[in-house]
Design a protein around this motif. Structure first.
Motif, PDB file in Angstrom:
ATOM      1  N   VAL B  44       0.856  -1.196   0.000  1.00 18.96           N
ATOM      2  CA  VAL B  44       0.000   0.000   0.000  1.00 18.96           C
ATOM      3  C   VAL B  44       0.886   1.238   0.000  1.00 18.96           C
ATOM      4  O   VAL B  44       2.084   1.164   0.294  1.00 18.96           O
ATOM      5  CB  VAL B  44      -0.937   0.062   1.246  1.00 18.96           C
ATOM      6  CG1 VAL B  44      -2.027  -0.993   1.164  1.00 18.96           C
ATOM      7  CG2 VAL B  44      -0.132  -0.065   2.529  1.00 18.96           C
ATOM      8  N   SER B  45       0.280   2.372  -0.291  1.00 18.08           N
ATOM      9  CA  SER B  45       1.009   3.634  -0.231  1.00 18.08           C
ATOM     10  C   SER B  45       1.229   4.019   1.228  1.00 18.08           C
ATOM     11  O   SER B  45       0.310   3.883   2.039  1.00 18.08           O
ATOM     12  CB  SER B  45       0.198   4.721  -0.935  1.00 18.08           C
ATOM     13  OG  SER B  45       0.724   5.992  -0.619  1.00 18.08           O
ATOM     14  N   PRO B  46       2.411   4.509   1.589  1.00 14.22           N
ATOM     15  CA  PRO B  46       2.624   4.969   2.968  1.00 14.22           C
ATOM     16  C   PRO B  46       1.707   6.145   3.315  1.00 14.22           C
ATOM     17  O   PRO B  46       1.402   6.375   4.478  1.00 14.22           O
ATOM     18  CB  PRO B  46       4.100   5.395   2.988  1.00 14.22           C
ATOM     19  CG  PRO B  46       4.488   5.578   1.556  1.00 14.22           C
ATOM     20  CD  PRO B  46       3.623   4.670   0.761  1.00 14.22           C
ATOM     21  N   ASP B  47       1.251   6.862   2.292  1.00 17.35           N
ATOM     22  CA  ASP B  47       0.333   7.985   2.525  1.00 17.35           C
ATOM     23  C   ASP B  47      -1.087   7.517   2.834  1.00 17.35           C
ATOM     24  O   ASP B  47      -1.879   8.263   3.398  1.00 17.35           O
ATOM     25  CB  ASP B  47       0.270   8.892   1.286  1.00 17.35           C
ATOM     26  CG  ASP B  47       1.640   9.451   0.928  1.00 17.35           C
ATOM     27  OD1 ASP B  47       2.469   9.600   1.855  1.00 17.35           O
ATOM     28  OD2 ASP B  47       1.884   9.711  -0.260  1.00 17.35           O
ATOM     29  N   GLU B  48      -1.407   6.282   2.421  1.00 18.04           N
ATOM     30  CA  GLU B  48      -2.761   5.756   2.617  1.00 18.04           C
ATOM     31  C   GLU B  48      -2.695   4.287   3.031  1.00 18.04           C
ATOM     32  O   GLU B  48      -3.019   3.395   2.241  1.00 18.04           O
ATOM     33  CB  GLU B  48      -3.573   5.853   1.308  1.00 18.04           C
ATOM     34  CG  GLU B  48      -4.027   7.244   0.940  1.00 18.04           C
ATOM     35  CD  GLU B  48      -4.873   7.250  -0.350  1.00 18.04           C
ATOM     36  OE1 GLU B  48      -4.992   6.205  -1.020  1.00 18.04           O
ATOM     37  OE2 GLU B  48      -5.407   8.310  -0.670  1.00 18.04           O
ATOM     38  N   PRO B  49      -2.278   4.036   4.281  1.00 11.69           N
ATOM     39  CA  PRO B  49      -2.116   2.633   4.718  1.00 11.69           C
ATOM     40  C   PRO B  49      -3.418   1.846   4.643  1.00 11.69           C
ATOM     41  O   PRO B  49      -3.403   0.625   4.516  1.00 11.69           O
ATOM     42  CB  PRO B  49      -1.641   2.771   6.171  1.00 11.69           C
ATOM     43  CG  PRO B  49      -1.206   4.187   6.333  1.00 11.69           C
ATOM     44  CD  PRO B  49      -1.974   5.008   5.346  1.00 11.69           C
ATOM     45  N   GLY B  50      -4.546   2.553   4.708  1.00  6.94           N
ATOM     46  CA  GLY B  50      -5.833   1.863   4.621  1.00  6.94           C
ATOM     47  C   GLY B  50      -6.421   1.910   3.208  1.00  6.94           C
ATOM     48  O   GLY B  50      -7.556   1.517   3.000  1.00  6.94           O
ATOM     49  N   GLY B  51      -5.613   2.410   2.283  1.00 11.41           N
ATOM     50  CA  GLY B  51      -6.097   2.585   0.911  1.00 11.41           C
ATOM     51  C   GLY B  51      -6.020   1.317   0.088  1.00 11.41           C
ATOM     52  O   GLY B  51      -5.805   0.220   0.609  1.00 11.41           O
ATOM     53  N   THR B  52      -6.189   1.486  -1.212  1.00  7.59           N
ATOM     54  CA  THR B  52      -6.203   0.356  -2.133  1.00  7.59           C
ATOM     55  C   THR B  52      -4.898  -0.440  -2.047  1.00  7.59           C
ATOM     56  O   THR B  52      -3.820   0.132  -2.052  1.00  7.59           O
ATOM     57  CB  THR B  52      -6.375   0.861  -3.582  1.00  7.59           C
ATOM     58  OG1 THR B  52      -7.500   1.724  -3.616  1.00  7.59           O
ATOM     59  CG2 THR B  52      -6.566  -0.297  -4.553  1.00  7.59           C
ATOM     60  N   GLU B  53      -5.048  -1.763  -1.959  1.00  2.00           N
ATOM     61  CA  GLU B  53      -3.861  -2.623  -1.929  1.00  2.00           C
ATOM     62  C   GLU B  53      -3.518  -3.062  -3.342  1.00  2.00           C
ATOM     63  O   GLU B  53      -4.401  -3.289  -4.162  1.00  2.00           O
ATOM     64  CB  GLU B  53      -4.128  -3.884  -1.091  1.00  2.00           C
ATOM     65  CG  GLU B  53      -4.280  -3.602   0.390  1.00  2.00           C
ATOM     66  CD  GLU B  53      -4.651  -4.874   1.167  1.00  2.00           C
ATOM     67  OE1 GLU B  53      -3.955  -5.899   1.010  1.00  2.00           O
ATOM     68  OE2 GLU B  53      -5.637  -4.828   1.918  1.00  2.00           O
ATOM     69  N   LEU B  54      -2.214  -3.159  -3.581  1.00  2.00           N
ATOM     70  CA  LEU B  54      -1.739  -3.675  -4.865  1.00  2.00           C
ATOM     71  C   LEU B  54      -1.191  -5.080  -4.622  1.00  2.00           C
ATOM     72  O   LEU B  54      -0.262  -5.274  -3.833  1.00  2.00           O
ATOM     73  CB  LEU B  54      -0.644  -2.762  -5.427  1.00  2.00           C
ATOM     74  CG  LEU B  54      -0.074  -3.182  -6.783  1.00  2.00           C
ATOM     75  CD1 LEU B  54      -1.109  -2.991  -7.897  1.00  2.00           C
ATOM     76  CD2 LEU B  54       1.183  -2.386  -7.107  1.00  2.00           C
ATOM     77  N   LEU B  55      -1.810  -6.051  -5.284  1.00  2.00           N
ATOM     78  CA  LEU B  55      -1.388  -7.446  -5.147  1.00  2.00           C
ATOM     79  C   LEU B  55      -0.290  -7.738  -6.173  1.00  2.00           C
ATOM     80  O   LEU B  55      -0.475  -7.500  -7.369  1.00  2.00           O
ATOM     81  CB  LEU B  55      -2.592  -8.357  -5.390  1.00  2.00           C
ATOM     82  CG  LEU B  55      -2.348  -9.871  -5.402  1.00  2.00           C
ATOM     83  CD1 LEU B  55      -1.923 -10.379  -4.024  1.00  2.00           C
ATOM     84  CD2 LEU B  55      -3.606 -10.604  -5.877  1.00  2.00           C
ATOM     85  N   LEU B  56       0.842  -8.217  -5.683  1.00  2.00           N
ATOM     86  CA  LEU B  56       1.947  -8.592  -6.575  1.00  2.00           C
ATOM     87  C   LEU B  56       1.791 -10.088  -6.838  1.00  2.00           C
ATOM     88  O   LEU B  56       2.231 -10.926  -6.048  1.00  2.00           O
ATOM     89  CB  LEU B  56       3.293  -8.240  -5.934  1.00  2.00           C
ATOM     90  CG  LEU B  56       3.432  -6.763  -5.528  1.00  2.00           C
ATOM     91  CD1 LEU B  56       4.712  -6.525  -4.739  1.00  2.00           C
ATOM     92  CD2 LEU B  56       3.365  -5.839  -6.742  1.00  2.00           C
TER      93      LEU B  56
END
Lengths: 108, 130
Positions: B44-56
């Protein structure tokens, strides 16, 4: 061969593609599409752009270069020389009506 | 409905973890073993820890290779991330050895650039229109 050149230059979208490649050589298909869509507001499909590039490539005005997994398009203006070889430009000193030569045609 | 997770296929999850955290600066959110070798690995973005997750996501499926190779050849990015300053980010990433297929390009009120994530994908960064 000359027919390919004149056909390639006859289309305004293809001339815009050449303008953009003159600004920056080495563009992916995606970048060419982005520039046409975002800078010029031209609503052409990726497939359409691809076909324009193929016409320019057939005329030798665009060359494609593979670099690893990517494919880049470069401008090659050398074929344009055939135009002035066929219809030579007036010599700037010998022609009383010639305009000063420069990168842009300054008629204004 | 909300978009809470999206994914990119990656050649190698360990390499992807390094690139997406150490180079791009995302933070790891989930890392759960799945099957013998694969992991449920999200950032996740450090600016939005609860934001959209990117699955690798492991690019094991045979179709993934053709799909991604064809897109990469034409320079088409698979995902887009927002940054405050594309030019600054371009210079920072270039300094870290990241390969760009499109240098920063200003188009009206949007600036974009495209780079290789070293895991088989092209990623676009863009400024958000103000």
């Amino acid at each position: 061969m000359s027919d390919d050149l004149f056909k390639a230059l006859a289309d305004p979208t293809r001339r815009t593609i050449l303008d953009e490649l003159a600004e920056k050589s080495g563009q992916t298909l995606f970048e060419v599409c982005s520039r046409l869509a975002m800078k010029h507001r031209l609503g052409i499909s990726r497939q359409g752009v691809s076909q324009h590039l193929a016409v320019l490539e057939a005329a030798g005005l665009v060359e494609t270069r593979r670099e690893g997994r990517y494919k880049f398009h470069d401008l090659n203006t050398a074929p344009l020389r055939r135009i002035t070889e066929r219809w030579p430009l007036p010599h700037p000193d010998s022609h009383p009506h010639s305009r000063p030569s420069g990168p842009e045609d300054s008629t204004s | 409905m909300k978009i809470h997770l999206t994914s990119v296929f990656v050649d190698d999850q360990a390499k992807a973890e390094h690139f997406y955290t150490e180079i791009l600066g995302f933070v790891k959110k989930h890392d759960v073993p799945v099957g013998e070798e694969d992991r449920w690995l999200t950032v996740v973005s450090p600016d939005e820890p609860g934001g959209t997750e990117l699955l690798l996501e492991p690019a094991g499926h045979p179709a993934a290779r053709t799909y991604r190779d064809t897109l990469v050849q034409d320079g088409i990015p698979l995902a887009q991330f927002a940054v405050d300053d594309v030019q600054a980010e371009y210079e920072r990433l270039r300094g870290l050895g990241v390969r760009f297929t499109q240098e920063p390009l200003e188009m009206g009120d949007v600036t974009t650039a495209v780079f290789d994530d070293t895991c088989g994908n092209l990623i676009q960064i863009a400024t958000e229109p103000q």
